[in-house]
Motif scaffolding. Structure first.
Motif, PDB file in Angstrom:
ATOM      1  N   ARG A 254       0.814  -1.221   0.000  1.00 19.60           N
ATOM      2  CA  ARG A 254       0.000   0.000   0.000  1.00 19.60           C
ATOM      3  C   ARG A 254       0.845   1.269   0.000  1.00 19.60           C
ATOM      4  NH1 ARG A 254      -4.714  -1.276  -1.666  1.00 19.60           N
ATOM      5  NH2 ARG A 254      -4.919   0.984  -1.527  1.00 19.60           N
ATOM      6  N   HIS A 285       2.483   1.788   7.711  1.00 15.38           N
ATOM      7  CA  HIS A 285       2.505   2.881   6.728  1.00 15.38           C
ATOM      8  C   HIS A 285       3.926   3.317   6.371  1.00 15.38           C
ATOM      9  CE1 HIS A 285      -1.427   3.550   8.742  1.00 15.38           C
ATOM     10  NE2 HIS A 285      -1.803   4.098   7.612  1.00 15.38           N
ATOM     11  N   ASP A 418      -4.997   2.194  12.782  1.00 16.19           N
ATOM     12  CA  ASP A 418      -5.917   3.107  12.105  1.00 16.19           C
ATOM     13  C   ASP A 418      -5.663   4.540  12.600  1.00 16.19           C
ATOM     14  OD1 ASP A 418      -8.049   4.569  11.158  1.00 16.19           O
ATOM     15  OD2 ASP A 418      -9.551   3.040  11.639  1.00 16.19           O
ATOM     16  N   HIS A 420      -7.285   7.319  11.454  1.00 16.64           N
ATOM     17  CA  HIS A 420      -8.268   8.269  10.889  1.00 16.64           C
ATOM     18  C   HIS A 420      -8.674   9.359  11.870  1.00 16.64           C
ATOM     19  CE1 HIS A 420     -11.591   6.074  12.827  1.00 16.64           C
ATOM     20  NE2 HIS A 420     -12.292   7.155  12.595  1.00 16.64           N
ATOM     21  N   GLY A 428      -5.394   7.172   7.255  1.00 19.79           N
ATOM     22  CA  GLY A 428      -5.443   5.849   6.626  1.00 19.79           C
ATOM     23  C   GLY A 428      -5.107   4.724   7.592  1.00 19.79           C
TER      24      GLY A 428
END
Ligand code: FRU
Length: 506
Positions: A254, A285, A418, A420, A428
């Motif tokens: 990702r 991430h 998470d 967000h 993300g």
């Protein structure tokens, strides 16, 4: 190649300027997200771990450094060292661009100890073909530098020039000793723009001959394999690389660029035979360009760079940008690698508190800690007797409601990180698989001032992500969400790791 023919210049002036550049950032640094437990520069931008080694009684970690900005720029080598992998001290900057072949950057590379006891660094000398940027590609060559003390380096010039003018990426040498010979692998983008890893060999560390492309990436979109590494583990060999051009697919790959490995077999003089699929090193991430090395006790250790990849990157405004992951031990777990924090990390833990066991109803929460700058959390969940759809921890929870959630998600049967609910930074989520049929789940979560690392089932999966909390105290809260029934936490403890930096409050 006669390395004596390479002109070298005294680089002490460049290093003094760069040191002042870092110090200017450090003097004004905002520490709200600056790591206490992860390697970072005092100021400026860092990327890849370089030259990891053990030399004359100390562990050395170098890093790609831009001393004049908090974004990527002309590369230097920064340096830290440690006697025990627990506490670290800053060393003088190691290398700055100082001759023609590296005039636009001293790029990534590795370190080995020669038979006569010197620390030898192989790295990439980088120039822009058009003199200003990457539009017409790079001119890159593998260079060598030598040190008696592990701190001051004498550059020896180019040892592996680029053999084909159509090659636009040719970098990141990783060197090891194989029997009586030396081996070097590095990443190449072929004239057809395919990502490959090439192997060279040498008897004397100076004259290198091409052996073969040891790995060709099967995906036609992958045009370059940065920072390759190749090492034995048990009776297998691991090849790892940081792939440029890999497209995201489902939960996989990702990030902007993605680092992973394949496992197989190899005999010197032969080809590498791949026996597993490609696995990411880390599902978070922010993970890229890892490098491994062998500790004197035989352990294979890996340091990764927590690559910030996606804007907004708010630490850029704070006088620094980029940190490593914790050093992790790598072991073989059937068809993939287990990576967990080195055991020494636990020596930093203070004030360990036990909260478990805990039984929590659905849609409930429990405040565990009211303010934590760092945390080493261990939480075991009994999946077989839990029915809640999500069970996890809100970390970096500030009074405005911002937090990063780390949880087990029963719909996905995955662990989720998470972001967000964060005001600062890229949001993300990322996930890592869990074998629910095992009936239990073990999480270890390392929280630093601006990052979270999640180790699933003793490092079978790992996720590393930046998490930039808002103002105020940073609480830790246990939560459950939805479903019929309850959550069974069999054990839960939270310790407070001390800082890794020598002379700063330890
Ligand atoms: C990976 C990388 C390497 C290169 C270095 C330059 O992040 O692009 O391929 O040597 O960073 O800073």
């Amino acid at each position: 190649m006669n390395i004596e023919s390479m002109p070298t210049y005294d680089q002490s002036e460049q290093l003094a300027k760069a040191t002042a550049g870092v110090a200017a950032f450090a003097a004004k640094r905002n520490d709200r997200w600056y790591p206490l437990d992860h390697i970072a520069s005092d100021g400026g931008w860092i990327n890849d771990p370089n030259g990891l080694c053990y030399f004359k009684g100390r562990y050395h970690a170098f890093y790609q450094l831009h001393p004049y900005g908090t974004q990527w720029g002309p590369m230097h080598w920064g340096h830290v060292s440690s006697a025990d992998l627990v506490t670290w001290r800053r060393e003088p900057l190691a290398m700055a661009p100082s001759f023609e072949a590296e005039k636009d950057g001293v790029f990534s590379g590795s370190a080995v100890v020669s038979d006569d006891g010197k620390l030898v660094i192989y790295y990439t000398g980088h120039r822009w073909r058009n003199g200003v940027n990457e539009d017409e590609g790079n001119l890159q060559e593998q260079c060598m530098a030598v040190s008696d003390d592990g701190v001051h380096f004498e550059k020896k010039g180019v040892v592996v020039p680029c053999p084909d003018d159509r090659i636009l990426h040719f970098r990141d040498p990783k060197v090891w000793k194989q029997g009586d010979e030396w081996r070097m692998v590095f990443g190449v983008s072929t004239p057809e723009h395919k990502g490959e890893i090439w192997m060279y060999r040498s008897d004397d560390m100076v004259n290198w001959t091409f052996d073969r492309p040891i790995y060709r990436h099967p995906d036609p979109d992958v045009f370059m394999l940065e920072c390759p590494d190749m090492f034995p583990l048990g009776d297998k060999w691991v090849i790892c690389y940081s792939a440029m051009g890999l497209e995201p697919k489902g939960f996989q790959a990702r990030n902007h660029n993605n680092a992973g490995y394949v496992i197989g077999s190899w005999e010197p003089g032969g080809d590498f035979h791949q026996e597993t699929d490609f696995h990411l090193w880390d599902d978070g991430h922010n993970y890229y360009a890892p490098q491994t090395f062998q500790a004197p006790d035989g352990r294979r250790l890996v340091f990764g760079w927590m690559a910030p990849f996606t804007q907004p990157i708010p630490m850029e405004d704070d006088g620094w940008c980029g940190q490593f992951t914790l050093p992790r031990e790598v072991t073989l777990a059937e068809d993939h690698l287990r990576t967990r924090p080195i055991r020494e990390f636990a020596e930093l833990d203070k004030d360990k508190r036990d909260f478990g066991p805990i039984e929590l109803g659905v849609n409930e929460s429990r405040d565990l800690v009211s303010d934590a700058l760092t945390a080493d959390i261990q939480m075991d969940i009994d999946l077989s007797s839990s029915q809640a759809e999500r069970i996890g921890l809100e970390l970096h929870r500030t009074p405005n409601g911002d937090h990063t959630l780390v949880c087990y998600d029963d719909q996905l049967e995955r662990v989720v990180i998470d972001r967000h609910c964060n005001t600062y930074g890229d949001r993300g989520y990322r996930t890592a698989p869990v074998d629910k049929s095992a009936g239990s789940l073990k999480l270890r979560i390392i929280v630093d001032r601006g990052s979270i690392e999640v180790y699933v089932n003793d490092g079978l999966e790992v996720m590393s992500s930046y998490s930039f909390p808002a103002d105020g105290p940073r609480a830790i809260r246990l939560i459950t969400e939805s479903g019929e029934g309850k959550a069974m936490i069999t054990s839960l403890s939270i310790a407070t790791p001390d800082t890794i930096w020598e002379g700063t409050g330890r």
